[in-house]
Every structure is written in C-alpha cells, then in structure tokens.
Write a protein that holds these residues in place. Structure first.
Motif, PDB file in Angstrom:
ATOM      1  N   SER A 321       0.845  -1.195   0.000  1.00 15.16           N
ATOM      2  CA  SER A 321       0.000   0.000   0.000  1.00 15.16           C
ATOM      3  C   SER A 321       0.877   1.240   0.000  1.00 15.16           C
ATOM      4  N   LEU A 322       0.285   2.359  -0.381  1.00 13.44           N
ATOM      5  CA  LEU A 322       0.992   3.640  -0.405  1.00 13.44           C
ATOM      6  C   LEU A 322       0.172   4.671   0.351  1.00 13.44           C
ATOM      7  N   SER A 323       0.842   5.495   1.123  1.00 13.50           N
ATOM      8  CA  SER A 323       0.163   6.581   1.826  1.00 13.50           C
ATOM      9  C   SER A 323      -0.120   7.719   0.848  1.00 13.50           C
ATOM     10  N   ASP A 324      -0.958   8.660   1.253  1.00 14.04           N
ATOM     11  CA  ASP A 324      -1.255   9.816   0.400  1.00 14.04           C
ATOM     12  C   ASP A 324       0.009  10.617   0.108  1.00 14.04           C
ATOM     13  N   ASP A 325       0.876  10.738   1.117  1.00 10.61           N
ATOM     14  CA  ASP A 325       2.127  11.484   0.908  1.00 10.61           C
ATOM     15  C   ASP A 325       3.023  10.779  -0.107  1.00 10.61           C
ATOM     16  N   GLU A 326       3.056   9.448  -0.045  1.00  9.33           N
ATOM     17  CA  GLU A 326       3.871   8.701  -1.012  1.00  9.33           C
ATOM     18  C   GLU A 326       3.313   8.832  -2.420  1.00  9.33           C
ATOM     19  N   LYS A 327       2.000   8.841  -2.540  1.00  4.96           N
ATOM     20  CA  LYS A 327       1.393   9.019  -3.864  1.00  4.96           C
ATOM     21  C   LYS A 327       1.720  10.407  -4.428  1.00  4.96           C
ATOM     22  N   GLN A 328       1.631  11.419  -3.587  1.00  3.22           N
ATOM     23  CA  GLN A 328       1.959  12.766  -4.042  1.00  3.22           C
ATOM     24  C   GLN A 328       3.424  12.881  -4.426  1.00  3.22           C
ATOM     25  N   MET A 329       4.290  12.204  -3.693  1.00  2.00           N
ATOM     26  CA  MET A 329       5.710  12.214  -4.022  1.00  2.00           C
ATOM     27  C   MET A 329       5.949  11.588  -5.399  1.00  2.00           C
ATOM     28  N   LEU A 330       5.262  10.482  -5.705  1.00  2.00           N
ATOM     29  CA  LEU A 330       5.424   9.836  -7.003  1.00  2.00           C
ATOM     30  C   LEU A 330       4.889  10.713  -8.127  1.00  2.00           C
ATOM     31  N   LYS A 331       3.772  11.391  -7.882  1.00  2.00           N
ATOM     32  CA  LYS A 331       3.260  12.329  -8.886  1.00  2.00           C
ATOM     33  C   LYS A 331       4.293  13.434  -9.168  1.00  2.00           C
ATOM     34  N   LYS A 332       4.918  13.935  -8.098  1.00  2.00           N
ATOM     35  CA  LYS A 332       5.931  14.984  -8.257  1.00  2.00           C
ATOM     36  C   LYS A 332       7.140  14.459  -9.023  1.00  2.00           C
ATOM     37  N   ILE A 333       7.547  13.207  -8.707  1.00  2.00           N
ATOM     38  CA  ILE A 333       8.685  12.599  -9.406  1.00  2.00           C
ATOM     39  C   ILE A 333       8.385  12.476 -10.893  1.00  2.00           C
ATOM     40  N   ALA A 334       7.162  12.057 -11.242  1.00  2.00           N
ATOM     41  CA  ALA A 334       6.783  11.916 -12.648  1.00  2.00           C
ATOM     42  C   ALA A 334       6.807  13.277 -13.356  1.00  2.00           C
ATOM     43  N   TYR A 335       6.228  14.283 -12.718  1.00  2.00           N
ATOM     44  CA  TYR A 335       6.194  15.624 -13.325  1.00  2.00           C
ATOM     45  C   TYR A 335       7.602  16.164 -13.520  1.00  2.00           C
ATOM     46  N   GLU A 336       8.438  16.064 -12.488  1.00  2.00           N
ATOM     47  CA  GLU A 336       9.797  16.600 -12.565  1.00  2.00           C
ATOM     48  C   GLU A 336      10.632  15.864 -13.598  1.00  2.00           C
ATOM     49  N   SER A 337      10.371  14.573 -13.778  1.00  2.00           N
ATOM     50  CA  SER A 337      11.111  13.803 -14.771  1.00  2.00           C
ATOM     51  C   SER A 337      10.830  14.329 -16.182  1.00  2.00           C
ATOM     52  N   ILE A 338       9.562  14.626 -16.463  1.00  4.00           N
ATOM     53  CA  ILE A 338       9.197  15.170 -17.775  1.00  4.00           C
ATOM     54  C   ILE A 338       9.785  16.571 -17.939  1.00  4.00           C
ATOM     55  N   LYS A 339       9.676  17.384 -16.906  1.00  3.63           N
ATOM     56  CA  LYS A 339      10.186  18.764 -16.962  1.00  3.63           C
ATOM     57  C   LYS A 339      11.698  18.781 -17.152  1.00  3.63           C
ATOM     58  N   ASP A 340      12.396  17.939 -16.397  1.00  2.00           N
ATOM     59  CA  ASP A 340      13.859  17.895 -16.522  1.00  2.00           C
ATOM     60  C   ASP A 340      14.274  17.493 -17.931  1.00  2.00           C
ATOM     61  N   SER A 341      13.512  16.559 -18.524  1.00  2.00           N
ATOM     62  CA  SER A 341      13.834  16.135 -19.880  1.00  2.00           C
ATOM     63  C   SER A 341      13.665  17.286 -20.857  1.00  2.00           C
ATOM     64  N   LEU A 342      12.598  18.075 -20.701  1.00  2.00           N
ATOM     65  CA  LEU A 342      12.390  19.241 -21.558  1.00  2.00           C
ATOM     66  C   LEU A 342      13.491  20.272 -21.370  1.00  2.00           C
ATOM     67  N   ASP A 343      14.069  20.301 -20.157  1.00  2.00           N
ATOM     68  CA  ASP A 343      15.156  21.247 -19.869  1.00  2.00           C
ATOM     69  C   ASP A 343      16.521  20.668 -20.196  1.00  2.00           C
ATOM     70  N   GLY A 344      16.525  19.417 -20.721  1.00  2.00           N
ATOM     71  CA  GLY A 344      17.794  18.798 -21.073  1.00  2.00           C
ATOM     72  C   GLY A 344      18.589  18.292 -19.887  1.00  2.00           C
ATOM     73  N   LYS A 345      17.924  18.032 -18.794  1.00  2.00           N
ATOM     74  CA  LYS A 345      18.607  17.569 -17.588  1.00  2.00           C
ATOM     75  C   LYS A 345      18.407  16.061 -17.401  1.00  2.00           C
ATOM     76  N   PRO A 346      19.324  15.393 -16.711  1.00  2.00           N
ATOM     77  CA  PRO A 346      19.116  13.967 -16.391  1.00  2.00           C
ATOM     78  C   PRO A 346      18.045  13.814 -15.327  1.00  2.00           C
ATOM     79  N   ILE A 347      17.529  12.611 -15.213  1.00  2.00           N
ATOM     80  CA  ILE A 347      16.523  12.339 -14.190  1.00  2.00           C
ATOM     81  C   ILE A 347      17.133  12.508 -12.812  1.00  2.00           C
ATOM     82  N   SER A 348      16.472  13.266 -11.967  1.00  2.00           N
ATOM     83  CA  SER A 348      16.940  13.456 -10.583  1.00  2.00           C
ATOM     84  C   SER A 348      16.127  12.555  -9.659  1.00  2.00           C
TER      85      SER A 348
END
Length: 496
Positions: A321-348
């Motif tokens: 199971s995942l807590s609400d905070d863990e779900k929000q963290m994964l959503k943030k990781i997904a968003y930042e991964s796409i944004k970093d790619s658009l900025d030419g950065k590696p996945i953080s």
C-alpha cells in the motif's frame, strides 16, 4: 541409489484383528521393508537414535504455521541430522488431521502418481501408522493421473523412512502410536509437466491448515564434495525462490554443466515441483540446513549425496500500500522527470525516500490532456526501485509512446498524470485464481507477451474469459485461446 548403513535385523510380522458384525477382518499392513537398512530395526535403539537427532535441534524455532516440509530420505547415519532439522520445526502441540507423504520412485517408472489406497497401516519397528484410505481413494477418483500401482510401494524407502521421525515426534514416551495422524502415501514418477500440474490442482484444496505435506527428496547424487556443494546451493536457491521455472531451469543447467558423476540434482524433483505448483504468495519457503554425506565422519569426498531441509510456512498474503504522501511524491517525481527532460537535464532522484518508494515493483504512467490519452508506458520492473520506474516511465510516456508526438513544453502544465503502481506478479495455474476488476493479467508464451491492467475491466463489459481472451489475442498476439497453454500471472494496481 541412496546411501545406507547396513544393520542386521530379523523382521517380525504382527497381525492385527478387528471384529465387525461377527466377522473377523485382518487389516492390511505394509511391512517395514527398510528397517535394518536405512534405519535401526531395534525399537529401543531406533527411538534413542531419533531422539538424539531431534535433541540437536531442541533450540531451533518451532512453528505452528508449517504447511509442508522437504526432507531427505537417505540412511539416518547420513541424512538423519538434516531430516531432524526439518521435523524440529513442527510444534509438538500442533495437531494435523492427516499427513500427505510425497516422494519419488526409485524402482518403477509410473508416468503418473501411485497412491497407496490398499493398505490400512504402514509398519515400522515403533508400531503401525494408519493410512487415510478414504482420501487416497478420493485422489484416485479425482483424476486419472492418480492410480494405485503396488510395485511403486513394495520396495520404496523414501516414504517409509519418514515414519519413525513422525512416531517419535507425535508419540514419544507413554503415548499411543495412534497419536500419529493418518498418512496419504503418494509416489510421483513422471516428467510430464502437464501431469504434475494436474496433480497439483487435485492436491491444492488439501493444502489447508489441518493437513501437513512432507516431500521426500535427496539432492545431488555422486559428484565430488565441492561440486555437490556448488550444485546443491544453486538448486536450494531455486527452491527458496518459489519459482517453478527457475527450479527447472537450474536443474537443466546442472545437467548441462558437465560435472563429473552428477546423476541428478534432486531425486525428488517431481514431487518438489508438484508442491511448488500448489503454493501462492502467502507461503514462505525457509531453508533450514544443508549437509552432504562427505560431512559425516570424513566419508569419501569423491562421491557424495547432498541433503537439504526446507520448511514451507503459511502466512498472510503480502499486501502493498501507499500513503497519500507517497502518492503525491510519485506524482511529483513523474512531473519533474518530464520537466527535466524538456530542460535537457538527467533524471533526478529525491531523498530521503520511504521503504515503499524504494521497493522493487512495476508501474505504468498514463498522461491525459483534456480527458484524452496523451501517452502511456509501463514496466513490471521487479528489479528496479519504484521511484526510478515512475521517473523512467513518465519520461517514456511523454516522449517515446509511438502513438503520439512527443510532449511539448507548452503542454506540460495541461497534463494530468495517472500512475498505476503494480504489486509483484504471481504465477497462477488456473483461471479460477484470477479475479476480474481486482487483478491485472500478464500472459507470456515464448517471446510474446501482453497485459491488461485491472482497471481495463472497469471500461468494458467482458467476462473473465473474454478479458483474458482479448489480452491473449489483442496484446500478446497468441490468438483467442493462446492463453490456455501460456504462462499466466496476476497482479494488482494501486491507481492514483
């Protein structure tokens, strides 16, 4: 062939008489054919030998959740200590209604399984152990893969040698031998995997808390001491994995290895496979002890036999199971991964991370724009941490889904990100184990595979069979009925 220590014995036959409606009936007793060969024939010496072996494991942990044991069947002189380590796991106050004994045939090729349904008792020097003939007959009637073939049992030692341990464990001093639960003796001798699956399907309903399964098997036969340790370690690890395919592949690799004098990796391979086909995620396979005959009194190290002991413990099915905070963290990781790619950065990769976010499991990331799909890519990823899978799949969904053009910077803030975290996959043997709306299905045959997430069932009005048929046909490319001889796995999804 199995090692034994010869001991002289004169067998005696004890006839028991029962009276019924004025008629005298003589119970059918299978004699102790191996007493004096594989174990002591004198009752007092035998009791002392077993008690001494069990005493070595007095401080071992006891379990009341033991569903099955894998125990060696060589002469007690060689494998008795390893066998005792298995029987020591049984809590003496835990009562079983019956004990299923499964072992290989050392003398007869059966191309199936023989259930000894025609005897009332198995004799040992310590007394008679009752046979549950009613259940034995039920098994034979359930599937033609089970039958009764007398020659499979007449000289066979692999089941008989288990009985004195059970008698001492459950009877002991000043207790009746009838305290031992009745047994169901089964000899399995076939390398036909479809038949082993049928055996497992018939036996699985009996794998309940009221019954115990004992699988009788030695392991490597006749390699050198060091080669035996290498081979047996690989086989043991494969059994611990609970993965039948891994076990079969390991045994086949051992056969191809060219190890001198290696006759087999496990003489009880087929009973072990049958047991493993009966298990699901609620069972834990616990390795207990390994020795080989070379460990006994500096016995000949040029040709040895290996002995493993395992306990299969019944527990609660693992949940994730995942807590609400863990779900929000994964959503943030997904968003930042796409944004970093658009900025030419590696996945953080953010830190710190919770244990769940660092656990190995798969995920699908779906992108929607104004309610319409914009990209979806997933991976089962059971060898990769969850946070890494989400970051990689988000980037892949945005830029690598061949159905769509790559996401642009202008679209980024208009995307809705949906993540489906997949629980570890579990192999199933029958569609009866698949639950529509709860389980996703993964079908694999050869190089073809396909999957439907659980939520697909919420979008269509399909039966269970149609769900699997469409997945087989539309996703795996195997045709409508191709799933019937393919590997089937189920998993669950946490969608947010």
């Amino acid at each position: 062939m199995t090692f034994f220590k010869p001991i002289l014995l004169i067998l005696t036959t004890i006839t028991m008489m029962n009276s019924c409606n004025g008629q005298t009936a003589t119970p059918v007793v299978r004699p102790a054919t191996q007493a004096g060969r594989f174990y002591e024939g004198n009752p007092q010496l035998l009791s002392h030998e077993i008690d001494s072996l069990l005493a070595r494991h007095t401080n071992d942990q006891k379990y009341d959740s033991v569903a099955a044991l894998i125990v060696p069947h060589a002469g007690y002189y060689f494998s008795g200590n390893v066998a005792a380590s298995a029987y020591a796991q049984l809590h003496p106050k835990k009562s079983y209604k019956r004990i299923f004994l499964l072992g290989p045939s050392h003398h007869e090729w059966l191309n199936g399984a023989s259930v000894n349904s025609e005897v009332d008792y198995y004799a040992t020097p310590l007394g008679n152990v009752p046979v549950d003939r009613e259940v034995a007959h039920q098994l034979i009637g359930a599937d033609s893969v089970f039958s009764y073939q007398p020659k499979a049992h007449d000289r066979e030692h692999c089941l008989e040698v288990q009985l004195p341990f059970l008698q001492r464990l459950y009877s002991g001093d000043n207790k009746s031998p009838q305290a031992v639960p009745p047994i169901v003796p089964i000899i399995i001798s076939t390398n036909d995997f479809s038949k082993l699956k049928r055996m497992a399907e018939v036996l699985k309903p009996w794998l309940t808390d009221e019954n115990l399964f004992i699988i009788s098997s030695d392991f490597s036969h006749y390699p050198s001491y060091e080669d035996a340790k290498t081979v047996d370690a690989k086989t043991g690890k494969a059994i611990e994995s609970g993965d039948v395919e891994q076990l079969i592949a390991t045994i086949e690799a051992n056969e191809r290895s060219g190890i001198r004098n290696l006759a087999t990796s496990a003489c009880g391979e087929f009973p072990i496979i049958t047991l493993m086909l009966m298990l699901d995620s609620q069972y834990q396979i616990k390795h207990l002890l390994y020795q080989n005959s070379g460990d006994i009194d500096n016995y000949d190290h040029s040709r040895v036999v290996g002995y493993h002991a395992f306990a299969i413990l019944r527990g609660e099915e693992k949940t994730f199971s995942l807590s609400d905070d863990e779900k929000q963290m994964l959503k943030k990781i997904a968003y930042e991964s796409i944004k970093d790619s658009l900025d030419g950065k590696p996945i953080s990769h953010p830190s710190p991370l919770t244990p769940h976010l660092s656990s190995n499991c798969g995920a699908f990331v779906s992108l929607h724009k104004q309610g319409r799909l914009r990209g979806c890519i997933g991976h089962f990823g059971e060898d990769t941490p969850l946070h890494e899978i989400v970051a990689e799949m988000a980037r892949a969904a945005a830029f690598e889904d061949p159905r769509f053009m790559p996401v642009t910077r202008d679209e980024l803030d208009d995307l809705d990100i949906e993540i489906s975290v997949l629980t570890p996959m579990r192999r199933i043997q029958s569609l009866d184990e698949f639950q529509l709306h709860r389980h996703g299905i993964y079908i694999r045959k050869g190089y073809r595979s396909g999957t439907f997430l659980p939520q697909v069932a919420d979008e269509v009005n399909w039966t269970k069979e149609e769900f699997v048929g469409h997945c087989s046909q539309d996703k795996a490319g195997l045709g409508w009925d191709g799933w019937r001889d393919a590997e089937l796995y189920v998993y669950e999804a946490i969608v947010f």
